[in-house]
Design an enzyme around this catalytic site. Sequence first.
Site, mmCIF file in Angstrom:
data_model
loop_
_atom_site.group_PDB
_atom_site.id
_atom_site.type_symbol
_atom_site.label_atom_id
_atom_site.label_comp_id
_atom_site.label_asym_id
_atom_site.label_seq_id
_atom_site.Cartn_x
_atom_site.Cartn_y
_atom_site.Cartn_z
ATOM 1 N N SER A 123 -1.315 12.951 26.332
ATOM 2 C CA SER A 123 -1.077 14.066 27.331
ATOM 3 C C SER A 123 -1.587 13.501 28.600
ATOM 4 C CB SER A 123 -2.196 15.050 26.634
ATOM 5 O OG SER A 123 -2.374 15.913 27.611
ATOM 6 N N TYR A 147 -11.325 17.382 23.354
ATOM 7 C CA TYR A 147 -9.721 17.187 23.336
ATOM 8 C C TYR A 147 -9.185 15.993 23.988
ATOM 9 C CZ TYR A 147 -4.741 17.788 23.810
ATOM 10 O OH TYR A 147 -3.368 17.414 23.499
ATOM 11 N N LYS A 151 -7.981 11.954 22.953
ATOM 12 C CA LYS A 151 -6.585 11.385 23.397
ATOM 13 C C LYS A 151 -6.983 9.904 24.106
ATOM 14 C CE LYS A 151 -3.590 14.369 22.087
ATOM 15 N NZ LYS A 151 -2.743 14.189 20.751
HETATM 16 P P1 NAD Z 1 1.323 22.068 17.225
HETATM 17 O O1 NAD Z 1 -0.251 22.519 16.770
HETATM 18 O O2 NAD Z 1 2.513 23.116 17.393
HETATM 19 O O3 NAD Z 1 1.621 20.869 16.136
HETATM 20 C C1 NAD Z 1 0.777 20.187 15.533
HETATM 21 C C2 NAD Z 1 1.053 20.042 14.145
HETATM 22 O O4 NAD Z 1 0.376 19.191 13.480
HETATM 23 C C3 NAD Z 1 0.753 21.278 13.258
HETATM 24 O O5 NAD Z 1 2.130 21.946 12.759
HETATM 25 C C4 NAD Z 1 -0.373 21.254 12.570
HETATM 26 O O6 NAD Z 1 0.023 21.959 11.402
HETATM 27 C C5 NAD Z 1 -0.243 19.680 12.461
HETATM 28 N N1 NAD Z 1 -1.507 19.012 11.954
HETATM 29 C C6 NAD Z 1 -2.761 19.311 12.684
HETATM 30 N N2 NAD Z 1 -3.652 18.587 12.246
HETATM 31 C C7 NAD Z 1 -3.223 18.064 10.957
HETATM 32 C C8 NAD Z 1 -3.710 16.983 10.177
HETATM 33 N N3 NAD Z 1 -4.818 16.712 9.852
HETATM 34 N N4 NAD Z 1 -2.719 16.591 9.042
HETATM 35 C C9 NAD Z 1 -1.534 16.964 8.944
HETATM 36 N N5 NAD Z 1 -0.933 17.917 10.107
HETATM 37 C C10 NAD Z 1 -1.605 18.280 10.833
HETATM 38 O O7 NAD Z 1 1.200 21.279 18.777
HETATM 39 P P2 NAD Z 1 2.322 20.636 19.626
HETATM 40 O O8 NAD Z 1 2.030 21.243 20.778
HETATM 41 O O9 NAD Z 1 3.489 20.345 18.934
HETATM 42 O O10 NAD Z 1 1.480 19.242 19.965
HETATM 43 C C11 NAD Z 1 1.887 17.963 19.145
HETATM 44 C C12 NAD Z 1 1.021 16.711 19.801
HETATM 45 O O11 NAD Z 1 1.399 16.697 21.216
HETATM 46 C C13 NAD Z 1 -0.155 17.278 19.673
HETATM 47 O O12 NAD Z 1 -0.888 15.778 19.285
HETATM 48 C C14 NAD Z 1 -0.828 17.662 20.855
HETATM 49 O O13 NAD Z 1 -2.226 17.084 21.197
HETATM 50 C C15 NAD Z 1 0.084 16.751 21.844
HETATM 51 N N6 NAD Z 1 0.336 17.529 23.137
HETATM 52 C C16 NAD Z 1 0.957 18.749 23.280
HETATM 53 C C17 NAD Z 1 0.953 19.355 24.404
HETATM 54 C C18 NAD Z 1 1.128 20.815 24.562
HETATM 55 O O14 NAD Z 1 0.980 21.350 25.618
HETATM 56 N N7 NAD Z 1 1.804 21.478 23.255
HETATM 57 C C19 NAD Z 1 0.724 18.626 25.815
HETATM 58 C C20 NAD Z 1 0.096 17.403 25.350
HETATM 59 C C21 NAD Z 1 0.187 16.576 24.370
HETATM 60 C C1 WQD Z 2 -0.874 26.209 33.354
HETATM 61 C C2 WQD Z 2 -1.238 27.181 34.442
HETATM 62 C C3 WQD Z 2 -3.286 28.003 34.485
HETATM 63 C C4 WQD Z 2 -2.700 30.783 31.332
HETATM 64 C C5 WQD Z 2 -3.019 22.682 29.144
HETATM 65 C C6 WQD Z 2 -3.836 21.559 28.514
HETATM 66 C C7 WQD Z 2 -3.309 20.162 28.496
HETATM 67 C C8 WQD Z 2 -1.806 19.985 27.991
HETATM 68 C C9 WQD Z 2 -0.943 21.255 28.487
HETATM 69 C C10 WQD Z 2 -2.130 19.341 25.570
HETATM 70 C C11 WQD Z 2 -2.634 26.736 34.984
HETATM 71 C C12 WQD Z 2 -2.307 28.870 34.472
HETATM 72 C C13 WQD Z 2 -2.521 29.990 32.288
HETATM 73 C C14 WQD Z 2 -2.734 32.334 31.643
HETATM 74 C C15 WQD Z 2 -2.716 31.412 33.849
HETATM 75 N N1 WQD Z 2 -2.004 20.124 26.406
HETATM 76 N N2 WQD Z 2 -2.814 30.101 33.504
HETATM 77 N N3 WQD Z 2 -2.790 32.369 33.143
HETATM 78 O O1 WQD Z 2 -3.923 23.925 31.738
HETATM 79 O O2 WQD Z 2 -1.842 22.934 32.720
HETATM 80 O O3 WQD Z 2 -2.568 22.101 30.428
HETATM 81 O O4 WQD Z 2 -1.724 22.547 28.144
HETATM 82 O O5 WQD Z 2 -2.550 18.141 25.747
HETATM 83 O O6 WQD Z 2 -4.012 19.221 27.960
HETATM 84 O O7 WQD Z 2 -5.071 21.596 29.267
HETATM 85 O O8 WQD Z 2 -1.645 24.421 30.820
HETATM 86 O O9 WQD Z 2 -0.411 26.479 30.141
HETATM 87 O O10 WQD Z 2 -2.984 26.600 29.922
HETATM 88 O O11 WQD Z 2 -1.971 26.483 32.363
HETATM 89 O O12 WQD Z 2 -2.827 31.438 35.351
HETATM 90 O O13 WQD Z 2 -3.055 32.922 31.085
HETATM 91 O O14 WQD Z 2 -1.154 28.427 34.324
HETATM 92 O O15 WQD Z 2 -4.520 28.246 35.303
HETATM 93 O O16 WQD Z 2 -2.562 26.635 36.440
HETATM 94 P P1 WQD Z 2 -2.597 23.267 31.619
HETATM 95 P P2 WQD Z 2 -1.661 25.862 30.825
#
Ligand code: NAD
Ligand code: WQD
Length: 336
Positions: A123, A147, A151
């Site tokens: 991430s 979190y 990572k």
């Molecule tokens: P999500 O929660 O929709 O998907 C994750 C899936 O993993 C879920 O279906 C959950 O049921 C499953 N899961 C969790 N723990 C588990 C375990 N111990 N064993 C088996 N299954 C398990 O999340 P997402 O948004 O699709 O994110 C996927 C990956 O990408 C995550 O590792 C997350 O940290 C990373 N990521 C997400 C974002 C984002 O903003 N969505 C940004 C950067 C990184």
């Molecule tokens: C985006 C912008 C908020 C909600 C997070 C995690 C990051 C990654 C992605 C997993 C910011 C603003 C948000 C609201 C708002 N996930 N906002 N009102 O914080 O960039 O990233 O998700 O790895 O680790 O930190 O994403 O969508 O929460 O926010 O004004 O109700 O929207 O302040 O500027 P963020 P976000």
Amino acid sequence: MILVTGGAGYIGSHTCVALAQAGHEIIVLDNLCNSRADVVGRLSRLCGQEVRFVQGDIRDGPMLDKLFATHPISAVLHFAGLKAVGESVNEPLAYYDNNVNGAVQLLDAMRRARIKTFVFSSSATVYGDPASVPISEDFPRAATSPYGRSKLMVEDILADVAHAEPEWRIARLRYFNPVGAHESGLIGENPQGVPNNLMPYVAQVASGQREYLNVWGNDYPTPDGTGVRDYIHVVDLAEGHLAALDYLHRQGGLLTVNLGTGRGFSVLDMVGAFERACGQAIAYKIAARRPGDIAACWADPSRAQELLGWQAKRGLDQMCVDAWRWQQSISRGGGG
Ligand code: NAD
Ligand code: WQD
């Protein structure tokens, strides 16, 4: 065959579709702690193949051994994990157990099965509060939450594994802000409870589920004062995984790349784009800054373009149109 952990979740499910379209056979492992089993049926429709699904936990070593022994799996795309930044502050052990211990258990089982191709969902959070933008992969890393630290830890574990056993092929993909949904309206993001992230919250305001959006701060040093992020369409992100997998097959080694668009948009830009997509006004109120937020974050995506031949193709309007179609489908009881 490719094992997709967390394949019932948001990014994993879209990546399954991209993998299937490229001719890969897939098997999904998910414990459904943040997703629902009925995604699998919709995935099968989209993939044009019966998607194999195992409900199980990545921390279950004996189950993994059986899975690897009974399926011709050649690579693992690892999405499974917990991802709520605020929750991780209150429940750090759950995050270290799921995300760090889970990755170790999975890697160890792969090692026992001699499967050594691994793609990890990292991430942009690993950059902490960056000194400048755009952010390139050699920027210093810093965690601002358990979190984020989980990572960082897994990234480091992967570097150690790659160092100890150079035959591993490992990608650490640093996602920026994934948004949008598949254009079919069959899969997307459906957070439980009050959404933490901007886009699902805006979509719920548009659908009438929430009254207004809180804009967390308008006094940042950005053009309109609201936070700026690199929003990337989840299908572009999914395609980035295919490109990374191809790269690993060609080159091997340890790959670390940003998956972002290289463009930053503010909260108010996002509100405006969503208003165009749904044809109605999105009510919002300016509120105090959210603790832990940074002003601006966007990727330098040039390494991904150079090494993977990949770049994001879908723009802001498409992200919003697809997110809105998906939101309407959820509101009708169709998805999620
Ligand atoms: P999500 O929660 O929709 O998907 C994750 C899936 O993993 C879920 O279906 C959950 O049921 C499953 N899961 C969790 N723990 C588990 C375990 N111990 N064993 C088996 N299954 C398990 O999340 P997402 O948004 O699709 O994110 C996927 C990956 O990408 C995550 O590792 C997350 O940290 C990373 N990521 C997400 C974002 C984002 O903003 N969505 C940004 C950067 C990184
Ligand atoms: C985006 C912008 C908020 C909600 C997070 C995690 C990051 C990654 C992605 C997993 C910011 C603003 C948000 C609201 C708002 N996930 N906002 N009102 O914080 O960039 O990233 O998700 O790895 O680790 O930190 O994403 O969508 O929460 O926010 O004004 O109700 O929207 O302040 O500027 P963020 P976000």
